[in-house]
Design an enzyme around this catalytic site. Sequence first.
Site: not given
Ligand code: ACM
Length: 767
Positions: A162, A191, A264, A326-327, A393, A418, A420, A468-470
Amino acid sequence: MKLKTFASLLIILVVTKLVNAQSIPTISAVQPIVPTPEVYKLVEGQLILADNISVSSKDLPENIKTYLIEKLNHVYELRTTISAVSKDLIFKKIVNVPKDWYSINVNETITITYSSEESCFYAVVSLLQMIEGKNGELFIQKCFVQDAPNFQWRGLHLDVARHFYTVEEVKRFIDLMAFYKFNTFHWHLTDDQGWRIEIKKYPKLTEIGAWRDSTVNAHYSTIPRTYTVEKYGGYYTQEQIKEVVSYAAAQYITIVPEIEMPGHARAALAAYPQYSCTGEQQGVPGLWGVFDDIFCAHESTFDFLYGIMDEVLELFPSTYIHIGGDEAPKARWKKCKKCQAVIRENGLKDEHELQSYFIGKMDEYLTAKGRKLIGWDEILEGGLSPNAAVMSWRGMEGGLEAAKMKHYAVMSPGSHCYFDHYQSDSPSEPLAIGGYTPIEKVYQFSPIPTGLDNEGLTYILGGQANLWTEYIPTMQQLEYMTYPRALALSQALWCKSRPAYADFKATLLYHQFDFLERYNVNFSKAVTFAKYSLKNTENGVKLELAKEAADQSFNVHYSDTNGAHDQGLTKGDSIVFERTEINQVNPVKVEISNKFTDDKQGFTLIQHPSLGLKVELITKPSAQYSGKGGETLTDGILGTRPWKGNEWLGFQDQEIELQVDLGKVSAIDSIDLSFLQDEGSWIHHPYILRFSVSKNGKKWKYLKNAEIKTYEYTIDPNNLMPYRAILKSKGRFVSIKLTTFDVIPEGLPGENNVPWTFMDELIIYFK
Ligand code: ACM
Ligand code: ZN
């Protein structure tokens, strides 16, 4: 926010000791090392560090020698002499002690005894943390230390997709991790928004996938979205990756690379669209979130991914290889002929089993190469692959389920790990994704879930925090989000038994903040902020300074309709903000300044006609987002966007019910209600609102004609009051019932999971 100087704060704390002898310990009595060692025995006196320290080369591994000398010479400005006969600092390697065990004896000289190279290194970083004083007048408190780690996976993760971090910045991240005995660096290399690792067989991954044309501004949930249209990106060459891997190894840190699949994957698919389900050429997105386009589960994709893995395995010697998992929305797979054929030919039940099949193929490949697969907890979907380890997570449950099935697990729940998320409610916090994870909360974390027997416990490898660096675009901000929360996490992962939070906090204030400053770390000082509460009272809301603020003193500045006020507050002092008459809504800006630092905190409190009224929550909010219970809804603090978590009540029920007590039978005009909409975090408005009133709390009248208007409240663009319900009724009690979706509709992030309802202020207007 800047400490005047930390030294002056310490002087003030010491002076305060004369006044308040029980609560303020002397500096030397406070154990300095983080994570806290198993044994720390204080001995009378201090060892003054002479300018020329003679360090014995016997039993001192070469690479630790280089590390130690570099720090002593360049950071502490001490000269050192190394020789076999040196005696100020000596090392002894011994056998028949636990793995990674060490001891340090500081008296007239320093002796480090250790069992492994790792533990020799851990002893050296402990020793560095024990050095106090200014350069030129350095000393170590005489003591005996004995120590060994608890968990074997002590991790920090960094998302370089990100926002990109240079090799030098990644090395700095590793340097700081090493100080706190973290041993696993989870490098999130790919990602949607960028592919960051050179793969020679597939050069377009970095030629195309490492670059995006634009990046979204502000928060993902801020509508309308705007973008900075500018090429952004970067990647690491294989030579650079090798350099970072060996750099980390020299500090006893293993790098676990993550190559995300099947979701991702937009950056990879921008470079090689043939591995998507549609084959459509799309760019690298400049927006955050979860995207429908994921890797197609066709055989050719596996060949492509195996080719990538072959090069990844050459670069990273780690046992574990992270494959994401994930996701991954199933929308494309449902419509894809190739994916549907894989489902049919392999007798799979649905797309969830296809996800499991996908992960299983990678598991087989990695296992055949002598490695182990690890993935986010969604890899449990459709059945866990035979050798896979789970990184939990979405709570602790995924890890618990894995451990019960005799699979290894690493705990990294969003609730505690987390980084972030916001770490204080100060308005000076930089924009973050949302969530509220102050250091006190991190300190409560334990990677051990409830419900495991002794055998199951052996499958819990440890834990990890994720960066996470968004919303973390720079190294400065990365350090701010990581420190000092990482210190609290290191306690959870290293210590067999942890001291009370107050003792840990004393170590931060008396020693570790100095240590971090010595290494120019940009860390958060949120632990020095005023601790206050807003409590509902008879006629409104009372701001009260907490007792634990005994060593501090604050000025509260606020402006209301009567003008500006300044009031000094120390422990237990309070200010009452009264409920307003009838239809007035009056924002009061409150600023709290710490007299000893330049820190300013503050909030806007809305004085309104239902301020401080009692709310009974018939439906209980989730433990994670329970705020102050019902009081949260009438405390004058409006839920914000992006959300921090403590200002909203969060529910995970389809039907939610609450009752407001107006204190006396009143003529009610209307109610404003605020809900959060943040699809990316699975938070949705309710879709039915029902109101009833009662004079006595027993007999209720359902207001079937209540008119509900959507409505944009304008006090602050970050606060939304999306509904106004016109009730025009009379009563003492108001009941509010909300209905939400049972599950999140398909096509939205978190589809088929239970949605969250985030609710905050209730403003009732009277006639
Ligand atoms: C995650 O935070 N989607 C692993
Ligand atoms: Zn497909």
